[in-house]
Design a protein around this motif. Structure first.
Motif, PDB file in Angstrom:
ATOM      1  N   ARG A 257       2.229  18.578   0.784  1.00 29.20           N
ATOM      2  CA  ARG A 257       2.744  18.513   2.067  1.00 29.20           C
ATOM      3  C   ARG A 257       3.296  17.436   2.538  1.00 29.20           C
ATOM      4  NH1 ARG A 257      -1.602  20.611   5.908  1.00 29.20           N
ATOM      5  NH2 ARG A 257      -2.986  19.048   5.606  1.00 29.20           N
ATOM      6  N   VAL A 258       4.220  17.119   3.342  1.00 28.84           N
ATOM      7  CA  VAL A 258       4.086  15.441   3.893  1.00 28.84           C
ATOM      8  C   VAL A 258       3.122  14.814   4.675  1.00 28.84           C
ATOM      9  CG1 VAL A 258       5.371  14.234   4.453  1.00 28.84           C
ATOM     10  CG2 VAL A 258       6.300  15.288   2.787  1.00 28.84           C
ATOM     11  N   LEU A 259       2.408  14.307   4.800  1.00 30.73           N
ATOM     12  CA  LEU A 259       1.600  13.767   6.146  1.00 30.73           C
ATOM     13  C   LEU A 259       2.316  12.539   6.349  1.00 30.73           C
ATOM     14  CD1 LEU A 259      -1.808  14.629   5.181  1.00 30.73           C
ATOM     15  CD2 LEU A 259      -0.698  15.942   6.439  1.00 30.73           C
ATOM     16  N   ALA A 260       2.248  12.242   7.724  1.00 26.24           N
ATOM     17  CA  ALA A 260       2.581  11.406   8.590  1.00 26.24           C
ATOM     18  C   ALA A 260       1.365  10.648   9.027  1.00 26.24           C
ATOM     19  CB  ALA A 260       3.765  11.878   9.596  1.00 26.24           C
ATOM     20  N   ASN A 261       2.127   8.682   9.095  1.00 27.11           N
ATOM     21  CA  ASN A 261       0.862   8.537  10.072  1.00 27.11           C
ATOM     22  C   ASN A 261       0.991   8.320  11.390  1.00 27.11           C
ATOM     23  OD1 ASN A 261      -0.600   6.341  11.321  1.00 27.11           O
ATOM     24  ND2 ASN A 261      -0.742   5.498   8.722  1.00 27.11           N
ATOM     25  N   PRO A 262       0.862   8.643  11.916  1.00 31.61           N
ATOM     26  CA  PRO A 262       0.923   8.359  13.682  1.00 31.61           C
ATOM     27  C   PRO A 262       1.598   6.767  14.065  1.00 31.61           C
ATOM     28  CG  PRO A 262      -1.049   9.200  13.379  1.00 31.61           C
ATOM     29  CD  PRO A 262      -0.432   9.020  12.662  1.00 31.61           C
ATOM     30  N   GLU A 263       0.566   6.145  13.921  1.00 29.50           N
ATOM     31  CA  GLU A 263       0.729   4.711  13.839  1.00 29.50           C
ATOM     32  C   GLU A 263       1.392   3.750  13.223  1.00 29.50           C
ATOM     33  OE1 GLU A 263      -3.502   6.092  13.462  1.00 29.50           O
ATOM     34  OE2 GLU A 263      -2.502   6.056  16.227  1.00 29.50           O
ATOM     35  N   GLU A 264       2.334   3.829  12.117  1.00 29.97           N
ATOM     36  CA  GLU A 264       2.914   3.229  11.704  1.00 29.97           C
ATOM     37  C   GLU A 264       4.043   3.398  11.494  1.00 29.97           C
ATOM     38  OE1 GLU A 264       1.414   0.680   7.904  1.00 29.97           O
ATOM     39  OE2 GLU A 264      -0.818   1.779   8.205  1.00 29.97           O
ATOM     40  N   SER A 265       5.685   2.915  11.419  1.00 27.28           N
ATOM     41  CA  SER A 265       6.300   3.214  10.845  1.00 27.28           C
ATOM     42  C   SER A 265       7.174   2.711  10.946  1.00 27.28           C
ATOM     43  CB  SER A 265       7.602   3.965  11.535  1.00 27.28           C
ATOM     44  OG  SER A 265       7.645   2.663  12.849  1.00 27.28           O
ATOM     45  N   THR A 266       8.363   2.495  10.367  1.00 23.15           N
ATOM     46  CA  THR A 266       9.427   1.684   9.482  1.00 23.15           C
ATOM     47  C   THR A 266      11.174   1.710  10.103  1.00 23.15           C
ATOM     48  OG1 THR A 266      10.019   3.305   7.483  1.00 23.15           O
ATOM     49  CG2 THR A 266       8.469   1.569   7.516  1.00 23.15           C
ATOM     50  N   SER A 267      11.962   1.288  10.209  1.00 21.57           N
ATOM     51  CA  SER A 267      12.955   1.165  10.233  1.00 21.57           C
ATOM     52  C   SER A 267      13.838   2.688   9.464  1.00 21.57           C
ATOM     53  CB  SER A 267      14.001   0.210  11.040  1.00 21.57           C
ATOM     54  OG  SER A 267      14.126  -0.577   9.707  1.00 21.57           O
ATOM     55  N   VAL A 268      15.309   2.681  10.219  1.00 18.15           N
ATOM     56  CA  VAL A 268      15.146   3.502   8.675  1.00 18.15           C
ATOM     57  C   VAL A 268      16.559   2.818   7.264  1.00 18.15           C
ATOM     58  CG1 VAL A 268      17.435   5.402   9.023  1.00 18.15           C
ATOM     59  CG2 VAL A 268      16.152   5.336  10.577  1.00 18.15           C
ATOM     60  N   PRO A 269      16.626   3.304   6.644  1.00 18.25           N
ATOM     61  CA  PRO A 269      17.211   2.302   5.447  1.00 18.25           C
ATOM     62  C   PRO A 269      18.950   2.107   5.810  1.00 18.25           C
ATOM     63  CG  PRO A 269      16.723   4.462   4.287  1.00 18.25           C
ATOM     64  CD  PRO A 269      15.621   4.252   5.911  1.00 18.25           C
ATOM     65  N   LEU A 270      18.934   1.798   6.973  1.00 17.32           N
ATOM     66  CA  LEU A 270      20.435   1.855   7.379  1.00 17.32           C
ATOM     67  C   LEU A 270      21.757  -0.196   5.751  1.00 17.32           C
ATOM     68  CD1 LEU A 270      20.903   1.785  11.213  1.00 17.32           C
ATOM     69  CD2 LEU A 270      21.122   2.915   9.369  1.00 17.32           C
ATOM     70  N   THR A 271      22.112   0.098   6.020  1.00 20.30           N
ATOM     71  CA  THR A 271      22.682  -1.197   4.918  1.00 20.30           C
ATOM     72  C   THR A 271      23.387  -2.076   5.667  1.00 20.30           C
ATOM     73  OG1 THR A 271      24.752   0.154   4.669  1.00 20.30           O
ATOM     74  CG2 THR A 271      22.377   0.538   2.919  1.00 20.30           C
ATOM     75  N   LYS A 272      23.697  -1.593   6.559  1.00 20.52           N
ATOM     76  CA  LYS A 272      25.233  -2.633   7.381  1.00 20.52           C
ATOM     77  C   LYS A 272      24.711  -1.524   8.726  1.00 20.52           C
ATOM     78  CE  LYS A 272      28.121   0.321   5.068  1.00 20.52           C
ATOM     79  NZ  LYS A 272      29.317   0.217   4.052  1.00 20.52           N
ATOM     80  N   THR A 273      26.106  -1.946  10.193  1.00 21.22           N
ATOM     81  CA  THR A 273      26.571  -1.531  10.849  1.00 21.22           C
ATOM     82  C   THR A 273      27.825  -1.218  10.655  1.00 21.22           C
ATOM     83  OG1 THR A 273      24.603  -2.712  12.328  1.00 21.22           O
ATOM     84  CG2 THR A 273      26.574  -1.576  13.837  1.00 21.22           C
ATOM     85  N   ILE A 274      28.613   0.052  11.173  1.00 19.48           N
ATOM     86  CA  ILE A 274      29.743   0.237  11.481  1.00 19.48           C
ATOM     87  C   ILE A 274      30.201   0.557  12.291  1.00 19.48           C
ATOM     88  CG2 ILE A 274      30.348   0.474   8.398  1.00 19.48           C
ATOM     89  CD1 ILE A 274      30.051   3.927   9.772  1.00 19.48           C
ATOM     90  N   ILE A 275      31.698  -0.012  12.816  1.00 16.61           N
ATOM     91  CA  ILE A 275      31.993   0.373  14.587  1.00 16.61           C
ATOM     92  C   ILE A 275      33.107   0.786  14.067  1.00 16.61           C
ATOM     93  CG2 ILE A 275      32.739  -0.809  15.834  1.00 16.61           C
ATOM     94  CD1 ILE A 275      29.868  -0.995  15.758  1.00 16.61           C
ATOM     95  N   PRO A 276      33.829   2.384  14.582  1.00 21.48           N
ATOM     96  CA  PRO A 276      34.771   2.716  15.215  1.00 21.48           C
ATOM     97  C   PRO A 276      36.063   2.047  15.503  1.00 21.48           C
ATOM     98  CG  PRO A 276      33.652   3.790  15.237  1.00 21.48           C
ATOM     99  CD  PRO A 276      33.294   2.829  15.408  1.00 21.48           C
ATOM    100  N   THR A 277      37.042   2.514  15.548  1.00 18.57           N
ATOM    101  CA  THR A 277      37.944   2.539  16.250  1.00 18.57           C
ATOM    102  C   THR A 277      39.223   2.939  16.052  1.00 18.57           C
ATOM    103  OG1 THR A 277      37.458  -0.942  16.536  1.00 18.57           O
ATOM    104  CG2 THR A 277      39.751   0.209  18.228  1.00 18.57           C
ATOM    105  N   SER A 278      40.086   3.300  17.249  1.00 16.35           N
ATOM    106  CA  SER A 278      40.655   4.770  17.338  1.00 16.35           C
ATOM    107  C   SER A 278      42.004   4.401  17.816  1.00 16.35           C
ATOM    108  CB  SER A 278      40.426   6.185  17.327  1.00 16.35           C
ATOM    109  OG  SER A 278      39.597   6.606  16.479  1.00 16.35           O
ATOM    110  N   PHE A 279      42.989   4.563  17.036  1.00 17.37           N
ATOM    111  CA  PHE A 279      44.390   3.739  17.915  1.00 17.37           C
ATOM    112  C   PHE A 279      45.706   5.331  18.019  1.00 17.37           C
ATOM    113  CE2 PHE A 279      42.956   0.541  15.495  1.00 17.37           C
ATOM    114  CZ  PHE A 279      43.340  -0.788  16.494  1.00 17.37           C
ATOM    115  N   GLY A 280      46.194   5.297  19.601  1.00 15.31           N
ATOM    116  CA  GLY A 280      47.283   6.175  19.410  1.00 15.31           C
ATOM    117  C   GLY A 280      49.126   5.224  18.872  1.00 15.31           C
ATOM    118  N   LEU A 281      49.620   6.163  19.368  1.00 13.53           N
ATOM    119  CA  LEU A 281      50.893   5.333  18.268  1.00 13.53           C
ATOM    120  C   LEU A 281      51.778   6.352  19.185  1.00 13.53           C
ATOM    121  CD1 LEU A 281      50.146   4.887  14.918  1.00 13.53           C
ATOM    122  CD2 LEU A 281      51.589   3.055  16.053  1.00 13.53           C
ATOM    123  N   PHE A 282      52.458   5.335  20.169  1.00 16.28           N
ATOM    124  CA  PHE A 282      54.073   5.622  20.939  1.00 16.28           C
ATOM    125  C   PHE A 282      54.507   5.378  20.569  1.00 16.28           C
ATOM    126  CE2 PHE A 282      49.683   6.918  22.816  1.00 16.28           C
ATOM    127  CZ  PHE A 282      50.198   8.122  23.777  1.00 16.28           C
TER     128      PHE A 282
END
Lengths: 422, 254
Positions: free
Chosen positions: A327-352
């Motif tokens: 089983r996996v045991l977690a340490n309640p005191e220590e933590s790291t951030s999620v392995p995010l490689t980058k930030t992505i931001i979406p932009t949606s458009f409509g066409l009329f």
């Protein structure tokens, strides 16, 4: 929408016509003799001389009563059909508003024209007196039919024309320019953050509100693929809009979830290899659930921004694998951030009709000819692009031009949003 | 059976995190900072959901609930009924509790829905909405009070949402919960307090009419304690009622 509608000119018209015909009817019903004797004090005798009128004959009395009852019924019907007189505590928008106005106006036009040309020798002033209010009311009715279809009715009956009137002037219904975004807020830590989740974010795009929550669990890795799992699901909750019903995810929600999943996997935002806890034994499962609390269009942008923001403030506990008990045991005191490689931001458009419009609300979105979504990486490159619907422009050159403009706007949007995410 | 074609699915078998020292599970003894008859801070905001007839967001301690009213709208293809119908749907967000609530396995909280319906019915004048349906949707964003507390909070939120939608009502319904721990009576108990209580009781009242709309109680109770509990919940409900009335007044004046 709110049910208690404000009174519009149609209502006032209905009230006026109803009042006028009621007054006429009550007058005829109660004092038929008084009216006729006041307006027409003499009657032409067979000898040719005018003699004071004494009494209505039976046929005249019958006609008077019948026509006054008809007038009362017409007044009541008009009020009912326009929805101005509501039988229920909450006014329901009536589909018969404009037809009723048209009908009443037609009747009034006939009535006033006939009264005007009626023989004044036999009926005296009655014709002229009747003609004036009837003519005034019919002019009002015609002007309503021509000029004053209230905006809400026009919007419901001819939504596309309604929207085009704004877009022709390069404006939106809420006063925005075509390339303007609704006010955007991202809440990651203070108000609205969820303690039961490992990471969370609340994103508001105008009225659209999405809450993303990250929950961490562990699982055995897939033997063929040594990597963690990322499981994004978007729930278009019935609370958020009347068009969503309770039950399993709607088609729209399914499409949205799988589009978001595609973008997350293909762009490699999360390094899934780094989500391994122990080779061949345990990996992380990152459940990302997005709940839509208020839906007013552009769900894709709101959901993806919420997911990125929630992942940013997710903490992975430091773990060790307990080989004795598997089983996996977690340490309640220590933590790291999620392995995010980058930030992505979406932009949606409509066409009329070849016009590029950003951040559509629900009404605009339902009318867009086609849609275009651009997701931008940290370094300004494209992480994902998709377009749906009819061809974007008439020819390829215009399409390319539109796409380039979209990418430019999306890059500016990236800078604006990235600042809001901690 | 953990697979649903309509959702993005994770692996078949997953495990919740196990923390090495169980001391991590902080039993915040909140009672050290608040009195036995003190509520956790309540925050109520009506009118959050733009397309709904009425809506409320409520925070009660760490419990966060969003609630929307749609309708009344006509029921189509249904036999005539002389009263309106109140339809309550309650849903937990998957991240609302410490253990993930799997939406595939999670059924709607039907029991809670029926309790909430019972609590709300006395406040509504459904006889004025014949052939119509009123939909009440509730999403629990974070649960920090378990079912009894949730009933109280949802009832309060739903009552406010119904009022802000402009429906005809007899009064606002407000819920309050008491947990009995030996001789003590704990108002608005936290999950751990509910867990170790010998009895729990939720009372939904119409404070403006001094009437009780609904009571839900579990565990054994002394009759005298029962009376006392009613008094405690009544005065708490009165306070919440004042808060809601003020909030709604501000909302309509604004």
């Amino acid at each position: 929408m709110s049910d208690v509608a404000e009174l519009s000119s149609v209502d006032y018209f209905a009230y006026s016509v109803a009042t006028w015909s009621t007054v006429t009817a009550v007058g005829l019903l109660g004092f038929p003799r008084l009216i006729t004797t006041l307006l027409l004090p003499y009657e032409k005798h067979s000898t040719g001389e005018l003699l004071p009128k004494t009494e209505l004959n039976g046929f005249e009395r019958f006609l008077t009563i019948q026509s006054s009852i008809a007038l009362l019924a017409a007044a009541f019907l008009l009020l009912q059909l326009t929805g101005s007189l509501s039988s229920t505590p909450i006014r329901q928008p009536s589909p018969y508003r404009l037809p009723s106005v048209t009908f009443a106006t037609t009747a009034l036009v006939f009535s006033s024209v006939l009264a005007f040309y009626a023989d004044s020798e036999t009926i005296g002033l009655v014709g002229k007196v009747h003609c004036i209010p009837a003519a005034a009311l019919s002019v009002w009715g015609i002007s309503i039919m021509i000029f004053e279809i209230d905006a809400a009715t026009y919007r419901r009956l001819r939504p596309r024309e309604y929207l085009n009137r704004f877009l022709e002037n390069d404006l939106r219904m809420d006063g925005r320019r075509l390339d303007e975004f609704r006010s955007t807020s991202i809440n990651q830590e203070n108000e609205g953050s969820i303690d039961t989740a490992n990471g969370s974010a609340v994103v508001r795009l105008g009225n659209t509100t999405m809450i993303a929550g990250v929950k961490l669990k562990t699982a055995l890795p897939d033997p063929n693929r040594e990597a963690g799992y990322v499981v994004p699901n978007i729930d278009l909750n019935p609370i958020s809009n009347s068009k969503y019903k309770p039950g399993p995810p709607s088609e729209e929600a399914q499409v949205l979830s799988s589009r978001i999943n595609d973008v997350l996997l293909s762009s490699g935002v999360l390094n899934q290899k780094d989500l391994t806890i122990e080779q061949g034994k345990a990996v992380w499962v990152v459940y990302i659930d997005v709940v839509c609390i208020n839906f007013d269009g552009n769900a894709f942008d709101a959901a993806l921004i919420a997911i990125v923001a929630a992942l940013r403030n997710t903490r992975l506990p430091v773990t060790r694998y307990d080989f004795d008990n598997d089983r996996v045991l977690a340490n309640p005191e220590e933590s790291t951030s999620v392995p995010l490689t980058k930030t992505i931001i979406p932009t949606s458009f409509g066409l009329f009709d070849g016009k590029l419009v950003t951040d559509l609300n629900d009404f605009e979105q339902s009318l867009a000819h086609s849609r275009l979504t651009v997701v931008i990486n940290e370094d300004g490159t494209l992480a994902h692009m998709s377009s749906q619907g009819r061809n974007m422009a008439d020819n390829l050159d215009d399409s390319l031009d539109l796409t380039q403009r979209a990418i430019k706007i999306a890059r500016e949007r990236y800078d604006a949003i990235a600042k809001l995410i901690i | 059976m953990n697979f649903d074609r309509r959702r993005i699915n994770g692996p078949e078998a997953t495990h919740e995190l196990i923390y090495e020292n169980s001391s991590h599970v902080k039993h915040l003894n909140e009672r050290s900072t608040r009195k036995n008859d003190e509520l956790r801070p309540v925050f109520i905001k009506p009118g959050l959901i733009s397309s709904a007839s009425g809506s409320t967001y409520i925070e009660c301690g760490n419990t966060k609930i969003a609630c929307a009213v749609y309708g009344p709208k006509q029921i189509k293809n249904a036999p005539y009924s002389s009263t309106g119908k109140l339809n309550v749907e309650i849903k937990h967000a998957p991240f609302s509790s410490s253990i993930r609530r799997d939406p595939v396995k999670e059924l709607e909280a039907t029991h809670l829905s029926s309790q909430v319906t019972q609590a709300l019915l006395p406040s509504l004048r459904l006889e004025n909405y014949e052939k119509m349906q009123i939909d009440l949707f509730v999403t629990i964003i974070q649960d920090d009070s378990l079912d009894f507390g949730l009933l109280a909070n949802i009832t309060t939120a739903a009552g406010t949402a119904l009022a802000s939608s402009g429906l005809e009502m007899n009064g606002l319904v407000v819920g309050a919960t008491v947990a009995f721990k030996e001789d003590e009576m704990l108002l608005d108990p936290s999950p751990s307090e509910v867990k170790y209580a010998k009895a729990v009781m939720t009372v939904c009242t119409l404070p403006a009419l001094t009437q009780i709309a609904h009571i839900w109680q579990a565990g054994t109770l002394d009759i005298n304690q029962y009376k006392q509990a009613l008094q405690i919940t009544e005065s708490a409900s009165r306070n919440i009622h004042t808060l809601i009335a003020k909030t709604l007044m501000n909302e309509t004046n604004a």
